[in-house]
Design a protein around this motif. Structure first.
Motif, PDB file in Angstrom:
ATOM      1  N   PRO A 201      -6.076  -3.312   6.708  1.00 38.61           N
ATOM      2  CA  PRO A 201      -4.975  -3.593   5.766  1.00 38.61           C
ATOM      3  C   PRO A 201      -4.022  -2.407   5.658  1.00 38.61           C
ATOM      4  CG  PRO A 201      -7.003  -3.113   4.574  1.00 38.61           C
ATOM      5  CD  PRO A 201      -7.385  -3.188   6.026  1.00 38.61           C
ATOM      6  N   ILE A 202      -2.821  -2.678   5.212  1.00 41.18           N
ATOM      7  CA  ILE A 202      -1.837  -1.626   4.996  1.00 41.18           C
ATOM      8  C   ILE A 202      -2.259  -0.831   3.768  1.00 41.18           C
ATOM      9  CG2 ILE A 202       0.574  -1.089   4.573  1.00 41.18           C
ATOM     10  CD1 ILE A 202       0.045  -2.285   7.317  1.00 41.18           C
ATOM     11  N   SER A 203      -2.527   0.459   3.962  1.00 40.13           N
ATOM     12  CA  SER A 203      -3.010   1.292   2.862  1.00 40.13           C
ATOM     13  C   SER A 203      -1.844   1.810   2.032  1.00 40.13           C
ATOM     14  CB  SER A 203      -3.840   2.461   3.404  1.00 40.13           C
ATOM     15  OG  SER A 203      -3.056   3.254   4.267  1.00 40.13           O
ATOM     16  N   ALA A 204      -2.182   2.245   0.827  1.00 44.09           N
ATOM     17  CA  ALA A 204      -1.152   2.723  -0.097  1.00 44.09           C
ATOM     18  C   ALA A 204      -0.488   3.993   0.416  1.00 44.09           C
ATOM     19  CB  ALA A 204      -1.773   2.955  -1.479  1.00 44.09           C
ATOM     20  N   TYR A 205      -1.264   4.881   1.054  1.00 40.14           N
ATOM     21  CA  TYR A 205      -0.648   6.135   1.487  1.00 40.14           C
ATOM     22  C   TYR A 205       0.269   5.925   2.682  1.00 40.14           C
ATOM     23  CZ  TYR A 205      -4.225   6.521   5.179  1.00 40.14           C
ATOM     24  OH  TYR A 205      -5.029   6.303   6.271  1.00 40.14           O
ATOM     25  N   ARG A 206       0.098   4.828   3.474  1.00 36.82           N
ATOM     26  CA  ARG A 206       1.059   4.534   4.535  1.00 36.82           C
ATOM     27  C   ARG A 206       2.401   4.118   3.932  1.00 36.82           C
ATOM     28  NH1 ARG A 206      -1.162   7.128   8.651  1.00 36.82           N
ATOM     29  NH2 ARG A 206      -3.133   6.223   9.371  1.00 36.82           N
ATOM     30  N   VAL A 207       2.352   3.310   2.884  1.00 38.02           N
ATOM     31  CA  VAL A 207       3.592   2.897   2.228  1.00 38.02           C
ATOM     32  C   VAL A 207       4.250   4.101   1.556  1.00 38.02           C
ATOM     33  CG1 VAL A 207       4.575   1.374   0.481  1.00 38.02           C
ATOM     34  CG2 VAL A 207       2.690   0.572   1.910  1.00 38.02           C
ATOM     35  N   LEU A 208       3.446   4.964   0.944  1.00 32.18           N
ATOM     36  CA  LEU A 208       4.009   6.161   0.317  1.00 32.18           C
ATOM     37  C   LEU A 208       4.665   7.070   1.350  1.00 32.18           C
ATOM     38  CD1 LEU A 208       4.411   7.924  -2.178  1.00 32.18           C
ATOM     39  CD2 LEU A 208       2.136   8.884  -1.775  1.00 32.18           C
ATOM     40  N   ASP A 209       4.055   7.207   2.533  1.00 28.39           N
ATOM     41  CA  ASP A 209       4.680   7.999   3.601  1.00 28.39           C
ATOM     42  C   ASP A 209       6.031   7.423   3.996  1.00 28.39           C
ATOM     43  OD1 ASP A 209       2.573   9.728   3.626  1.00 28.39           O
ATOM     44  OD2 ASP A 209       1.561   8.817   5.349  1.00 28.39           O
ATOM     45  N   ASP A 247      -4.494  -6.026  -1.091  1.00 27.25           N
ATOM     46  CA  ASP A 247      -3.332  -6.005  -1.980  1.00 27.25           C
ATOM     47  C   ASP A 247      -2.908  -4.567  -2.259  1.00 27.25           C
ATOM     48  OD1 ASP A 247      -3.487  -8.717  -2.028  1.00 27.25           O
ATOM     49  OD2 ASP A 247      -4.446  -8.862  -3.992  1.00 27.25           O
ATOM     50  N   LEU A 248      -1.749  -4.458  -2.862  1.00 30.14           N
ATOM     51  CA  LEU A 248      -1.180  -3.159  -3.191  1.00 30.14           C
ATOM     52  C   LEU A 248      -0.753  -3.173  -4.654  1.00 30.14           C
ATOM     53  CD1 LEU A 248      -0.491  -0.503  -1.642  1.00 30.14           C
ATOM     54  CD2 LEU A 248       1.843  -1.366  -1.449  1.00 30.14           C
ATOM     55  N   VAL A 249      -1.116  -2.116  -5.378  1.00 28.13           N
ATOM     56  CA  VAL A 249      -0.754  -1.983  -6.790  1.00 28.13           C
ATOM     57  C   VAL A 249       0.385  -0.968  -6.881  1.00 28.13           C
ATOM     58  CG1 VAL A 249      -1.530  -1.369  -9.098  1.00 28.13           C
ATOM     59  CG2 VAL A 249      -3.089  -2.541  -7.523  1.00 28.13           C
ATOM     60  N   VAL A 250       1.558  -1.437  -7.380  1.00 28.91           N
ATOM     61  CA  VAL A 250       2.746  -0.592  -7.490  1.00 28.91           C
ATOM     62  C   VAL A 250       3.157  -0.570  -8.963  1.00 28.91           C
ATOM     63  CG1 VAL A 250       5.103  -0.189  -6.695  1.00 28.91           C
ATOM     64  CG2 VAL A 250       3.443  -1.289  -5.176  1.00 28.91           C
ATOM     65  N   ASP A 251       3.077   0.613  -9.552  1.00 29.86           N
ATOM     66  CA  ASP A 251       3.419   0.782 -10.982  1.00 29.86           C
ATOM     67  C   ASP A 251       2.663  -0.209 -11.861  1.00 29.86           C
ATOM     68  OD1 ASP A 251       5.008   2.963 -10.710  1.00 29.86           O
ATOM     69  OD2 ASP A 251       6.915   1.905 -10.843  1.00 29.86           O
TER      70      ASP A 251
END
Length: 317
Positions: A201-209, A247-251
């Protein structure tokens, strides 16, 4: 006791010793006594040499010890003299030359090390290209800001138009701050960045990068949306967490994949930042996923962030 016993001290008379005959030897053909006398230099028989004269006690005696061989097991005395001194000087000279050579080599290595920049030498060419591109973009933005401020300064000094210019400048600044704070929508050229998961899955730190790379490339406004269409505005305080099931949790809001980031800024610079070797696109591809980057002539960032209610700060008039 007689006088003879008293002279010997033992009480007995001293035996008589036959005396040496004097005068010529009565034997026929005997040599003359003067010739046989050891004190006479002519008394030596023919064929016999006289022993060398013994040195007197006061004369100095010179002994050559160079030919004397020390017995086995005896300690060898180190040689002295000009040869030993020359040998010591030769060893000392060789040691000094070796030390000087090592010192010269160390100085050369130190000079070569300090003359080069280790940071630039260790940086890859792709990273240098990205850094130069970011610097160019920042320089362009700063120049635009300088020109806008200079124009505002000229309008404020123009006299009767000063009040109107000040109002327009305040409105513009309020709009910019509203876009940065996420309280106002924004529209302009930009990109659409879509993350598709693969085996992982797409990890949170990849999106943050990806968000950090876009900010470094000059992004002015961003939002992220999930597969269900829900969108969250990305501002300076936005955080990302990994949720369950990919899933991804954003704010604090849960988004399901695939995820799409809509960003406003220079499309060419931002696309280059995402596609550099070893960057975000390469990292996601290494996890089995894919990053799709599309240019948008008009990108809409409509998601809003609720303004923070201030408890202690008050504006100063």
């Amino acid at each position: 006791m007689s006088e003879e016993q008293s002279e010997t001290g033992t009480g007995w008379p001293q035996p008589a010793v036959p005396g040496r005959p004097t005068g010529p030897d009565p034997r026929p053909g005997a040599p003359d006594s003067d010739e046989m006398s050891p004190l006479s230099p002519q008394g030596e028989p023919p064929g016999r040499q006289s022993p060398p004269d013994e040195p007197d006690a006061g004369d100095a005696v010179t002994v050559d010890l160079s030919s004397v061989t020390a017995p086995a097991g005896a300690e060898q005395t180190p040689p002295t003299g000009p040869a030993a001194v020359a040998r010591r000087f030769t060893s000392a000279g060789a040691m000094i030359a070796l030390l000087l050579g090592l010192l010269g080599f160390t100085l050369v290595v130190q000079l070569r090390t300090t003359s080069t920049d280790p940071t630039s030498a260790a940086t890859r060419q792709e990273d240098l290209v990205r850094i130069f591109s970011d610097l160019d973009s920042r320089e362009k933005r700063l120049r635009q800001d300088i020109e806008a401020l200079e124009e505002s300064q000229r309008q404020l000094r123009s006299g009767e138009q000063g009040r109107q210019a000040a109002l327009q400048e305040a409105t513009r600044r309020a709009d910019e701050l509203g876009i940065l704070a996420g309280t106002l929508p924004a529209r302009g050229p930009g990109l659409s960045v879509r993350f598709e998961a693969g085996s992982k899955p797409i990890s949170a730190y990849r999106v943050l990068d990806a968000v950090q790379e876009l900010r470094g490339a000059g992004a002015e406004a961003m939002q992220i949306s999930g597969g269900d269409g829900a969108a969250v505005r990305i501002i300076a305080s936005t955080y990302f967490l990994d949720g369950s099931g990919g899933d991804l949790v954003v704010d604090g809001r849960r988004l399901s994949g695939p995820f799409t980031i809509t960003v406003i800024g220079d499309p060419t610079t931002m696309a280059t930042a995402l596609k550099i070797p070893g960057g975000v696109a390469a990292s996601v591809a290494g996890d089995g996923g894919n990053v799709i980057v599309e240019d948008r002539e008009v990108a809409d960032v409509s998601a809003l962030h609720a303004p923070v209610k201030l408890e202690h700060a008050r504006p100063v008039s």
